[in-house]
Scaffold this motif. Structure first.
Motif, PDB file in Angstrom:
ATOM      1  N   ARG A  52       0.813  -1.217   0.000  1.00 45.80           N
ATOM      2  CA  ARG A  52       0.000   0.000   0.000  1.00 45.80           C
ATOM      3  C   ARG A  52       0.853   1.276   0.000  1.00 45.80           C
ATOM      4  N   LEU A  53       2.165   1.089   0.145  1.00 46.59           N
ATOM      5  CA  LEU A  53       3.082   2.221   0.187  1.00 46.59           C
ATOM      6  C   LEU A  53       3.629   2.495  -1.215  1.00 46.59           C
ATOM      7  N   TYR A  54       3.319   3.683  -1.721  1.00 48.29           N
ATOM      8  CA  TYR A  54       3.824   4.112  -3.020  1.00 48.29           C
ATOM      9  C   TYR A  54       4.868   5.206  -2.788  1.00 48.29           C
ATOM     10  N   LEU A  55       5.904   5.210  -3.639  1.00 47.73           N
ATOM     11  CA  LEU A  55       6.963   6.213  -3.565  1.00 47.73           C
ATOM     12  C   LEU A  55       7.156   6.849  -4.935  1.00 47.73           C
ATOM     13  N   ALA A  56       7.473   8.149  -4.934  1.00 51.53           N
ATOM     14  CA  ALA A  56       7.719   8.859  -6.186  1.00 51.53           C
ATOM     15  C   ALA A  56       8.858   9.849  -5.979  1.00 51.53           C
ATOM     16  N   ALA A  57       9.820   9.828  -6.882  1.00 50.05           N
ATOM     17  CA  ALA A  57      10.916  10.796  -6.879  1.00 50.05           C
ATOM     18  C   ALA A  57      10.558  11.929  -7.829  1.00 50.05           C
ATOM     19  N   ALA A  58      10.748  13.187  -7.371  1.00 53.43           N
ATOM     20  CA  ALA A  58      10.329  14.350  -8.148  1.00 53.43           C
ATOM     21  C   ALA A  58      11.491  15.291  -8.382  1.00 53.43           C
ATOM     22  N   GLU A  59      11.548  15.815  -9.598  1.00 53.78           N
ATOM     23  CA  GLU A  59      12.570  16.786  -9.982  1.00 53.78           C
ATOM     24  C   GLU A  59      11.881  18.069 -10.428  1.00 53.78           C
ATOM     25  N   THR A  60      12.304  19.210  -9.909  1.00 56.47           N
ATOM     26  CA  THR A  60      11.758  20.498 -10.329  1.00 56.47           C
ATOM     27  C   THR A  60      12.894  21.479 -10.554  1.00 56.47           C
ATOM     28  N   PRO A  61      12.710  22.453 -11.457  1.00 57.30           N
ATOM     29  CA  PRO A  61      13.797  23.394 -11.750  1.00 57.30           C
ATOM     30  C   PRO A  61      14.173  24.280 -10.563  1.00 57.30           C
ATOM     31  N   GLN A  62      13.170  24.764  -9.813  1.00 56.26           N
ATOM     32  CA  GLN A  62      13.450  25.671  -8.709  1.00 56.26           C
ATOM     33  C   GLN A  62      13.537  24.985  -7.355  1.00 56.26           C
ATOM     34  N   GLY A  63      13.206  23.716  -7.285  1.00 56.30           N
ATOM     35  CA  GLY A  63      13.269  22.993  -6.028  1.00 56.30           C
ATOM     36  C   GLY A  63      11.939  22.865  -5.311  1.00 56.30           C
ATOM     37  N   THR A  64      10.961  23.724  -5.624  1.00 61.40           N
ATOM     38  CA  THR A  64       9.652  23.640  -4.974  1.00 61.40           C
ATOM     39  C   THR A  64       8.984  22.310  -5.310  1.00 61.40           C
ATOM     40  N   GLY A  65       8.681  21.531  -4.294  1.00 63.85           N
ATOM     41  CA  GLY A  65       8.041  20.239  -4.523  1.00 63.85           C
ATOM     42  C   GLY A  65       8.988  19.111  -4.850  1.00 63.85           C
ATOM     43  N   ALA A  66      10.262  19.410  -5.021  1.00 62.74           N
ATOM     44  CA  ALA A  66      11.217  18.358  -5.361  1.00 62.74           C
ATOM     45  C   ALA A  66      11.476  17.469  -4.147  1.00 62.74           C
ATOM     46  N   GLY A  67      11.991  16.265  -4.425  1.00 57.50           N
ATOM     47  CA  GLY A  67      12.319  15.331  -3.360  1.00 57.50           C
ATOM     48  C   GLY A  67      11.678  13.987  -3.560  1.00 57.50           C
ATOM     49  N   VAL A  68      11.413  13.302  -2.456  1.00 59.22           N
ATOM     50  CA  VAL A  68      10.744  11.995  -2.477  1.00 59.22           C
ATOM     51  C   VAL A  68       9.399  12.162  -1.778  1.00 59.22           C
ATOM     52  N   TRP A  69       8.358  11.648  -2.424  1.00 61.78           N
ATOM     53  CA  TRP A  69       7.012  11.680  -1.867  1.00 61.78           C
ATOM     54  C   TRP A  69       6.556  10.250  -1.602  1.00 61.78           C
ATOM     55  N   TYR A  70       5.730  10.075  -0.575  1.00 58.27           N
ATOM     56  CA  TYR A  70       5.212   8.737  -0.292  1.00 58.27           C
ATOM     57  C   TYR A  70       3.726   8.798   0.029  1.00 58.27           C
TER      58      TYR A  70
END
Length: 600
Positions: A52-70
């Motif tokens: 039930r655990l989903y993970l997503a890696a995110a890339e953004t130009p300015q850094g807002t919202g970037a990182g790992v989400w679960y």
């Protein structure tokens, strides 16, 4: 892929889009991933020990919202993982013996998690500038202290959990962007790496690398390399110019297709079943170890759309920047289904940014492309360029077709003024918006779809109204900056403007304006659509919400059950005067349609 239920798949795309399929890719649904920022989803994972655990890696130009989400509820809600907030993440990996132990590749080094990706801590030295922009990561299946990291320069390795790192590049070309690293689970000393310079293999844990030969130079930029599970001699490599396959351990390769491959996954029950994530073509599936592939994109959307036009009995949509899958699409059922229009050598394909159809001519279409306009008399089957501007260098910015006195009038807005044709685009005349000698940059044209010839022309500074199909114009007295306008609409009795501050209405052809608030939530109104013909039915779109007015936009009510969570609407369209279907064009999540009969 869910290792316990391989028919459950996740896919990530640009614009913060995350999709899931519950039936092996036959149908995709968009998950409620946060979209207040625009991220490229670089990696997705269904956790092996917590399905039930989903993970997503995110890339953004300015850094807002970037990182790992679960997400702990199969994608219904998401949280930003602690420790890597604001750091663009490019890859995720887990330790097979204990999947709670994970590694992440970020723009600021390598990070490790001990709680299945919920919190992270850095394991690469912040002062090591060569180990900062990390693009790939892999954990040795025997020992989670052994981690490989690929960077935009060369690969690195730690054998003590990140306390010390060393560069491992013997045999690899200098300045090779390393896009992926694969460790053979049966022989962990064998490591594969894909890079901009080609594909490499190491038999001693990365101490020495050997480059695979026999790959054409133009195909060396390899985004992903994998060994087929259970078949040590079969290697698949996804390049910018196609999928390569070797059945002799990399001694020779042959190209299976011409897809631009970013990622691949194997079904653990049957490794011959392979999924590919591609640039432009979406998601593909093979049942025969890659020999043949079929697109599986129903419900999946990751394309940029520019231009939506309605003609009697037909809708036309242009997809741009999508390689051989770009171009013109046609719908004959009100937008419920679409098919590619026949390819034409004369159609400018993905460079088209404007489309216009004439309300009384089902097969008359115009397409704007940079400095040229193309015309089709057969519904997009064939196209011919039409001459506009008398040799002047100009840029096509807007197109519209309006019916005035029973005749079609075509208007073209350019960066140096407005042009008008009364013979279906055969000849064009320049039209002045004012008596002043000014070259207006016409950025948008909004035409009432009913006979009468009312049309709006918006420039960077003001809006003009014509009541005769563009022959004569007068300037509107605006109560608000034109720069705040997102969309406008013309009804039988009103003119409406959707702006960043809300909705404005004029009942006297733009001489006076009032702000409309009854029934609308405060904030930006992004798009408007007036029903063709007589009457005052109008629809308005805010972020994820649609409103309806029956009196020309004076009073509104929410269309219950018509919400589009986390979707920005670029344009609303009512294709037919008596039709009961409302279309919504989004910049990145596809075209939606709403059956208005369900709202009555």
């Amino acid at each position: 892929m869910d290792l316990h239920r391989p028919e459950v798949l996740l896919a990530g795309a640009r614009s913060s889009l995350v999709f899931r399929s519950l039936n092996g890719g036959a149908r995709w649904e968009r998950l409620n991933f946060p979209r207040y920022f625009s991220a490229t989803i670089t990696a997705v994972m269904i956790h092996p020990s917590e399905p039930r655990l989903y993970l997503a890696a995110a890339e953004t130009p300015q850094g807002t919202g970037a990182g790992v989400w679960y997400s702990e509820d199969e994608g219904a809600t998401w949280q930003a993982a602690a420790g890597v907030e604001g750091l663009s993440a490019h890859a995720l990996a887990y330790f097979e013996k204990d999947p709670r132990r994970m590694a992440a590749a970020t723009r600021d080094g390598v990070w490790k998690s001990r709680d299945a990706g919920r919190t992270w801590s850095r394991i690469s030295a912040p002062y090591n500038h060569e180990l900062r922009s990390v693009t790939a990561v892999a954990i040795d299946p025997r020992d989670d202290r052994i981690i490989y990291a690929g960077t935009t320069h060369l690969p690195w390795k730690t054998t003590d959990g990140g306390r010390t790192w060393r560069i491992i590049h013997d045999g690899m070309l200098d300045d090779s962007d390393v896009f992926s690293i694969f460790i053979d689970p049966a022989r962990p000393g064998r490591v594969l790496a894909s890079a901009c310079s080609g594909i490499y293999r190491s038999e001693d844990g990365g101490l020495n690398w050997t480059k695979f030969r026999g790959i054409p130079p133009q195909q060396r930029r390899t985004h992903v390399v994998r060994q087929m599970p259970g078949r040590n001699g079969v290697i698949l490599a996804g390049t910018t110019l196609g999928l390569l396959k070797s059945i002799d351990g990399g001694a020779t390769f042959r190209r299976l297709n011409r897809l631009h491959v970013y990622s691949m996954a194997f079904d653990p029950r049957d490794p011959r079943r392979i999924y590919l994530a591609t640039e432009g073509g979406g998601i593909w599936k093979s049942e025969d170890a890659g020999e043949t592939f079929a697109q599986i994109n129903e419900g999946f959307a990751s394309r940029r759309r520019a231009g939506l036009a309605a003609a009697p009995g037909a809708l036309y949509l242009n997809v741009v920047g999508d390689g051989e899958w770009g171009g013109l699409y046609e719908s004959r059922d009100g937008g419920a289904s679409w098919k590619a229009a026949p390819k034409s050598k004369t159609f400018p394909e993905s460079h088209v940014t404007r489309l216009a159809a004439c309300p009384s001519r089902p097969n008359l279409l115009f397409a704007g492309n940079g400095e040229r306009i193309h015309r089709s008399l057969d519904g997009g089957g064939s196209w011919k360029p039409v001459r506009i501007g008398g040799g002047k260098k100009l840029r096509i910015q807007a197109l519209a077709c309006v019916t005035a006195a029973g005749k079609e009038v075509v208007l073209a807005g350019t960066d140096i003024g407005l042009w008008r044709s009364v013979d279906r685009g055969a000849t064009w005349q320049a039209v002045r918006l004012t008596t002043a000698d000014i070259r207006h940059s016409v950025q948008e044209l909004i035409a009432a779809q009913a006979d009468g010839g009312r049309v709006l022309a918006r420039t960077a500074h003001t809006v003009y109204l014509s009541a005769d199909g563009g022959a004569g114009w007068r300037v509107l007295s605006m109560l608000f900056p034109v720069s705040t306008i997102y969309d406008m609409a013309v009804t039988e009795s009103t003119i409406l403007a959707a702006t960043a501050e809300g909705l404005y209405l004029s009942a006297d052809d733009g001489r006076h304006w009032e702000k409309v608030e009854e029934g609308l939530a405060p904030g930006t109104v992004s798009t408007l659509a007036a029903r063709p013909g007589r009457g005052g039915e109008v629809f308005a779109g805010q972020f994820g919400r649609i409103y309806r007015s029956a009196d020309g936009g004076r009073r509104w009510r929410v269309l219950e059950g018509a919400d589009l969570p986390a979707v920005g609407l670029r344009r609303l369209l009512l294709p037919e005067a008596k039709g009961r279907r409302l279309l919504g064009l989004t910049p990145d999540a596809g075209v939606f349609y709403l059956d208005l009969r369900l709202q009555e």
